[in-house]
Scaffold this active site. Sequence first.
Site, PDB file in Angstrom:
ATOM      1  N   GLY A  97       0.838  -1.621  -0.056  1.00  0.00           N
ATOM      2  CA  GLY A  97       0.599   0.075  -0.172  1.00  0.00           C
ATOM      3  C   GLY A  97       0.377   0.962  -0.371  1.00  0.00           C
ATOM      4  CB  SER A 134      -4.869 -12.998  -0.925  1.00  0.00           C
ATOM      5  OG  SER A 134      -3.973 -14.592  -0.941  1.00  0.00           O
ATOM      6  CE1 TYR A 173      -4.601 -11.983   4.513  1.00  0.00           C
ATOM      7  CE2 TYR A 173      -4.432 -14.303   2.940  1.00  0.00           C
ATOM      8  CZ  TYR A 173      -4.011 -13.135   3.503  1.00  0.00           C
ATOM      9  OH  TYR A 173      -3.409 -12.100   2.441  1.00  0.00           O
TER      10      TYR A 173
HETATM   11  N1  LIG Z   1       2.615  -9.753   1.365  1.00  0.00           N
HETATM   12  C1  LIG Z   1       1.887 -10.857   0.373  1.00  0.00           C
HETATM   13  O1  LIG Z   1       2.226 -11.642   0.069  1.00  0.00           O
HETATM   14  C2  LIG Z   1       0.316 -10.651   0.070  1.00  0.00           C
HETATM   15  C3  LIG Z   1      -0.141 -11.751  -1.139  1.00  0.00           C
HETATM   16  C4  LIG Z   1      -1.551 -11.243  -0.513  1.00  0.00           C
HETATM   17  C5  LIG Z   1      -1.857 -10.370  -0.593  1.00  0.00           C
HETATM   18  N2  LIG Z   1      -1.806  -9.712   0.290  1.00  0.00           N
HETATM   19  C6  LIG Z   1      -2.353  -8.608   0.699  1.00  0.00           C
HETATM   20  O2  LIG Z   1      -1.619  -7.411   1.066  1.00  0.00           O
HETATM   21  C7  LIG Z   1      -2.298  -6.624   1.369  1.00  0.00           C
HETATM   22  C8  LIG Z   1      -1.074  -5.238   1.613  1.00  0.00           C
HETATM   23  O3  LIG Z   1      -0.575  -6.203   2.941  1.00  0.00           O
HETATM   24  P1  LIG Z   1       1.083  -6.173   2.942  1.00  0.00           P
HETATM   25  O4  LIG Z   1       1.498  -7.708   2.518  1.00  0.00           O
HETATM   26  O5  LIG Z   1       0.991  -5.209   2.524  1.00  0.00           O
HETATM   27  O6  LIG Z   1       1.291  -6.470   4.660  1.00  0.00           O
HETATM   28  P2  LIG Z   1       1.958  -5.113   6.266  1.00  0.00           P
HETATM   29  O7  LIG Z   1       3.426  -4.375   5.326  1.00  0.00           O
HETATM   30  O8  LIG Z   1       1.276  -5.938   6.592  1.00  0.00           O
HETATM   31  O9  LIG Z   1       1.458  -3.837   4.901  1.00  0.00           O
HETATM   32  C9  LIG Z   1      -0.041  -4.221   5.801  1.00  0.00           C
HETATM   33  C10 LIG Z   1      -1.082  -2.634   5.481  1.00  0.00           C
HETATM   34  O10 LIG Z   1      -2.585  -2.807   6.163  1.00  0.00           O
HETATM   35  C11 LIG Z   1      -2.292  -2.298   7.527  1.00  0.00           C
HETATM   36  N3  LIG Z   1      -3.595  -2.062   8.561  1.00  0.00           N
HETATM   37  C12 LIG Z   1      -3.218  -3.345   9.337  1.00  0.00           C
HETATM   38  N4  LIG Z   1      -4.523  -4.136  10.083  1.00  0.00           N
HETATM   39  C13 LIG Z   1      -4.389  -2.280  10.352  1.00  0.00           C
HETATM   40  C14 LIG Z   1      -6.176  -2.430  11.141  1.00  0.00           C
HETATM   41  N5  LIG Z   1      -6.488  -3.050  11.725  1.00  0.00           N
HETATM   42  N6  LIG Z   1      -6.640  -1.010  10.926  1.00  0.00           N
HETATM   43  C15 LIG Z   1      -5.846   0.029   9.984  1.00  0.00           C
HETATM   44  N7  LIG Z   1      -5.157  -0.513   8.957  1.00  0.00           N
HETATM   45  C16 LIG Z   1      -4.417  -1.768   9.272  1.00  0.00           C
HETATM   46  C17 LIG Z   1      -1.395  -2.290   7.842  1.00  0.00           C
HETATM   47  O11 LIG Z   1      -0.489  -0.738   8.719  1.00  0.00           O
HETATM   48  P3  LIG Z   1       0.631  -0.888  10.021  1.00  0.00           P
HETATM   49  O12 LIG Z   1       1.621  -0.117   9.079  1.00  0.00           O
HETATM   50  O13 LIG Z   1      -0.092  -0.332  11.118  1.00  0.00           O
HETATM   51  O14 LIG Z   1       0.659  -1.717  10.589  1.00  0.00           O
HETATM   52  C18 LIG Z   1      -0.266  -1.443   6.772  1.00  0.00           C
HETATM   53  O15 LIG Z   1      -0.618  -0.355   6.353  1.00  0.00           O
HETATM   54  C19 LIG Z   1      -3.397  -7.015   2.159  1.00  0.00           C
HETATM   55  O16 LIG Z   1      -4.553  -7.023   2.181  1.00  0.00           O
HETATM   56  C20 LIG Z   1      -3.204  -8.376   2.164  1.00  0.00           C
HETATM   57  O17 LIG Z   1      -3.837  -9.701   2.235  1.00  0.00           O
HETATM   58  C21 LIG Z   1       0.140  -9.548   0.363  1.00  0.00           C
END
Ligand SMILES: NC(=O)c1ccc[n+]([C@@H]2O[C@H](COP(=O)([O-])OP(=O)(O)OC[C@H]3O[C@@H](n4cnc5c(N)ncnc54)[C@H](OP(=O)(O)O)[C@@H]3O)[C@@H](O)[C@H]2O)c1
Length: 277
Positions: free
Chosen positions: A14, A136, A161
């Site tokens: 993001g 995902s 998840y």
């Molecule tokens: N990484 C992968 O391989 C992968 C694969 C498929 C899908 N995704 C999806 O991609 C999206 C982003 O994930 P990411 O991999 O970039 O993970 P990340 O680095 O952990 O980022 C997650 C983001 O969501 C925010 N968030 C989490 N819980 C929250 C809450 N209770 N209220 C408000 N904001 C919240 C986090 O805020 P903080 O900065 O405060 O933690 C962070 O900005 C997710 O929807 C995930 O399911 C990721």
Amino acid sequence: VKTILITGATDGIGLESAKQLGEQGHRLLLVGRNPAKLDAAAAAVRSAGASSVETLETDFAELASVRKLADQVLSSVDHLDVLVNNAGTVFDKRVVTVDGLEATFAVNHLAGFLLTERLKDLMGASAPSRIVFTSSVGHFQGTMDFDDLGFERGYSIMKGYSRSKLANVLYTRDLAAELAGTGVTVNCLHPGTVATHIWSGAPWFARPVLAVVKRVAMISPEQGGARITYLATGPEVAGVTGGYFDNDRQLAPSAIAQDAAVGRRLTEVSRELVGLA
Ligand SMILES: NC(=O)c1ccc[n+]([C@@H]2O[C@H](COP(=O)([O-])OP(=O)(O)OC[C@H]3O[C@@H](n4cnc5c(N)ncnc54)[C@H](OP(=O)(O)O)[C@@H]3O)[C@@H](O)[C@H]2O)c1
């Protein structure tokens, strides 16, 4: 210059997408739960070249906080070109939110659902406009049991998840059908397997393997973020709606994800759970 709201803008894909959209010169509204991380993200997006940056503090684990976010957006913005629902997380053990909801479903699906339902008229008035959900590939494992949505009969991190990510695809398709012909497109994506902080939520025994996989087999947050950016502003997908994208290509999602009756029911149940019914 487009006005773009992005959730989960403080880390991972993001944050990277927000910087890329900033580089394109747009006005960014960044949503996050941590004020210090929001300030840092705003500075990074500003220096990337955004025409303006605002931050909105919201905890997606609390419906009241999401309602406040929707109110704030509706009172401060009269035009919204792109809404990116990207915030997401995992819970190793079953957690229940202050609203009494299973936390993965609440954060990953219901919060974005509530925000989108509250903003969809604004999106319609701003057409052509785009709504994007970060789902995902994990949704392929997802099941939708309306008698036990919150896994009271047995929870695991992957069950929780994958259901939440299936909900993202089902809602994308149901909303796309509802908004057909309005000039608002709705699409979702798998961003790739990306080396972000989300993996630190994995159970302890999986972490050593993950640390290696992260280094050798995962794509960077910049690359994952670019897939959000593609759906948010890419001219290639103008007018495309109801799609599930992987690596910038539209693919068929799971069989359950394609079941329109399940999607309709999920929307109705979700409206009740967030108090919109
Ligand atoms: N990484 C992968 O391989 C992968 C694969 C498929 C899908 N995704 C999806 O991609 C999206 C982003 O994930 P990411 O991999 O970039 O993970 P990340 O680095 O952990 O980022 C997650 C983001 O969501 C925010 N968030 C989490 N819980 C929250 C809450 N209770 N209220 C408000 N904001 C919240 C986090 O805020 P903080 O900065 O405060 O933690 C962070 O900005 C997710 O929807 C995930 O399911 C990721």
